[in-house]
Design a protein around this motif. Structure first.
Motif, PDB file in Angstrom:
ATOM      1  N   SER A   1     -16.524   8.776 121.350  1.00 24.47           N
ATOM      2  CA  SER A   1     -16.295   9.076 120.191  1.00 24.47           C
ATOM      3  C   SER A   1     -15.003   8.804 119.500  1.00 24.47           C
ATOM      4  CB  SER A   1     -16.362  10.696 120.532  1.00 24.47           C
ATOM      5  OG  SER A   1     -15.086  10.931 121.310  1.00 24.47           O
ATOM      6  N   GLU A   2     -13.965   8.395 120.188  1.00 24.58           N
ATOM      7  CA  GLU A   2     -12.859   7.862 119.672  1.00 24.58           C
ATOM      8  C   GLU A   2     -13.127   6.582 118.745  1.00 24.58           C
ATOM      9  OE1 GLU A   2      -9.686   8.414 122.194  1.00 24.58           O
ATOM     10  OE2 GLU A   2      -9.673  10.165 122.558  1.00 24.58           O
ATOM     11  N   ALA A   3     -13.865   5.775 119.231  1.00 20.64           N
ATOM     12  CA  ALA A   3     -14.064   4.378 118.570  1.00 20.64           C
ATOM     13  C   ALA A   3     -15.060   4.676 117.595  1.00 20.64           C
ATOM     14  CB  ALA A   3     -14.402   3.286 119.795  1.00 20.64           C
ATOM     15  N   GLY A   4     -16.029   5.576 117.646  1.00 15.27           N
ATOM     16  CA  GLY A   4     -17.020   5.679 116.743  1.00 15.27           C
ATOM     17  C   GLY A   4     -17.202   6.851 115.760  1.00 15.27           C
ATOM     18  N   THR A   5     -15.854   7.470 115.670  1.00 16.95           N
ATOM     19  CA  THR A   5     -15.784   8.528 114.520  1.00 16.95           C
ATOM     20  C   THR A   5     -14.508   8.316 113.722  1.00 16.95           C
ATOM     21  OG1 THR A   5     -16.461  10.051 116.485  1.00 16.95           O
ATOM     22  CG2 THR A   5     -15.663  10.823 114.547  1.00 16.95           C
ATOM     23  N   VAL A   6     -14.207   6.962 113.409  1.00 15.23           N
ATOM     24  CA  VAL A   6     -13.282   6.457 112.236  1.00 15.23           C
ATOM     25  C   VAL A   6     -13.806   5.721 111.113  1.00 15.23           C
ATOM     26  CG1 VAL A   6     -11.404   6.384 114.249  1.00 15.23           C
ATOM     27  CG2 VAL A   6     -12.832   4.355 113.767  1.00 15.23           C
ATOM     28  N   GLN A   7     -15.171   5.233 111.253  1.00 16.50           N
ATOM     29  CA  GLN A   7     -15.642   4.315 110.256  1.00 16.50           C
ATOM     30  C   GLN A   7     -15.860   5.133 108.907  1.00 16.50           C
ATOM     31  OE1 GLN A   7     -16.666   4.925 113.261  1.00 16.50           O
ATOM     32  NE2 GLN A   7     -16.159   2.772 113.984  1.00 16.50           N
ATOM     33  N   LEU A   8     -15.975   6.260 108.800  1.00 12.84           N
ATOM     34  CA  LEU A   8     -16.333   6.763 107.356  1.00 12.84           C
ATOM     35  C   LEU A   8     -14.955   6.586 106.569  1.00 12.84           C
ATOM     36  CD1 LEU A   8     -18.494   9.852 108.104  1.00 12.84           C
ATOM     37  CD2 LEU A   8     -19.329   7.554 107.278  1.00 12.84           C
TER      38      LEU A   8
END
Length: 354
Positions: A189-196
């Motif tokens: 979640s820490e690597a996959g929740t910064v994109q937006l």
């Protein structure tokens, strides 16, 4: 703003503006009563927010955290007024013009990103960067994009090519240097929740480097999955992306990765089907393996560890209900699984019952 009466709030709905789908399940009288109740809750929430805001202004203005019972300053996260940044979109949506102007003035004149300690890359992204870009999206005020870009520039060095582009768990905003946190690898979640957040800055500045860094991290997650939709939360980027545990969860440490896949597809007007395709694969596997019912008939999202089901659901997994409905109503009709919306409704009911 003057508070409307419940009758006035419900009146527009009572004149026939309800969606046909609502009228399949409820009478106009029931919907009008619901609208009146929602209005009371709305104004109650607004009043409660202002009580908290005035206390924060008086006792801890500009601090990251406020202890509401003692009225004292709480923990320091990044010494950047996180309480303000985190509340910006809420203030705007509540139509609290004076507090929003106060917050804007503080962001323009007092906000600093020079904390010398280590901060959580994930938390500072979703709370500070996310707060600033959401305020820009809602208000259009230039200061929010400018300060968001300033913060993003300080965070970019934490995306480390030696780790397949995964961001360090912690980052020093003054030096840009990162380091690991409590976990030896990278949390899903820490690597996959910064994109937006980073993609938004590229969209509105025209500089692609922010989106490129964030997208690389997401593609490394997809590579680590080995072609599967559901991804264990423990990852490593060295020497190449791979998983380092077998714990699959839609609760803590997994959750928002799946949410962001869908929203990334929608963020760029459905022009990047790669994100939609990965999300659909994950939803198919979730529906087949993790959507279960209790003996009492409540729908929930289970977990899996080393191939064995864990019959539990974090409250953090409650987002799945809204995510399934969002996907059902935004993806091309031919690609929508008819099970998504009923499952989403069931999960939402379970979370209500919690």
């Amino acid at each position: 703003a003057k508070k409307p009466t419940p009758a006035a709030a419900a009146a527009p709905r009572a004149t026939g503006e309800y969606p046909a789908e609502w009228l399949k399940h409820f009478t106009r009288e029931e919907l009008a009563a619901s609208a009146a109740e929602a209005d009371r809750w709305r104004w109650g929430a607004r009043k409660t927010f202002m009580h908290a805001w005035e206390g924060y202004k008086k006792q801890a203005w500009g601090k990251d955290e406020f202890r509401p019972v003692s009225g004292s300053v709480g923990r320091t996260w990044a010494n950047c007024g996180l309480q303000i940044l985190d509340a910006l979109s809420t203030i705007w949506i509540m139509e609290l013009n004076e507090p929003f102007d106060e917050a804007t003035k503080w962001v323009e004149e007092s906000l600093r990103f020079d904390y010398t300690g280590l901060v959580s890359f994930f938390e500072i992204t979703i709370r500070a960067l996310g707060g600033l870009v959401s305020a820009h999206s809602l208000s259009g005020r230039e200061v929010y994009l400018r300060r968001a870009k300033e913060l993003a520039d300080k965070m970019l060095p934490a995306f480390d090519d030696s780790m397949s582009g995964f961001p360090w768990t912690q980052v020093n905003l003054k030096t840009g240097k990162g380091q690991k946190g409590w976990f030896s690898g990278t949390v899903l979640s820490e690597a996959g929740t910064v994109q937006l957040e980073f993609r938004y800055i590229s969209q509105h500045t025209g500089d692609p480097k922010y989106a490129q860094a964030a997208d690389k991290a997401m593609r490394s997650i997809v590579a680590a999955s080995g072609g599967k939709g559901l991804v264990p939360w423990g990852l490593s980027g060295k020497p190449s992306p791979h998983t380092i545990n077998q714990h699959i969860t839609f609760g803590a440490m997994g959750d928002s990765y799946y949410e962001y896949l869908l929203k990334m597809y929608l963020q760029t007007a459905k022009t990047e089907p790669e994100w939609k395709d990965v999300w659909k694969k994950a939803m198919r596997e979730m529906m087949e393996r993790l959507i279960l019912k209790t003996r009492g008939g409540l729908t929930y999202v289970a977990e899996e560890n080393n191939g064995r089901k864990k019959l539990k659901m974090d409250h953090l997994a409650c987002f799945v209900g809204g995510m399934l409905v969002y996907g059902a109503r935004t993806l091309p009709a031919a690609e929508v699984d008819p099970q998504w919306e009923p499952a989403g409704a069931g999960i939402t009911e379970t979370c209500y019952q919690m």
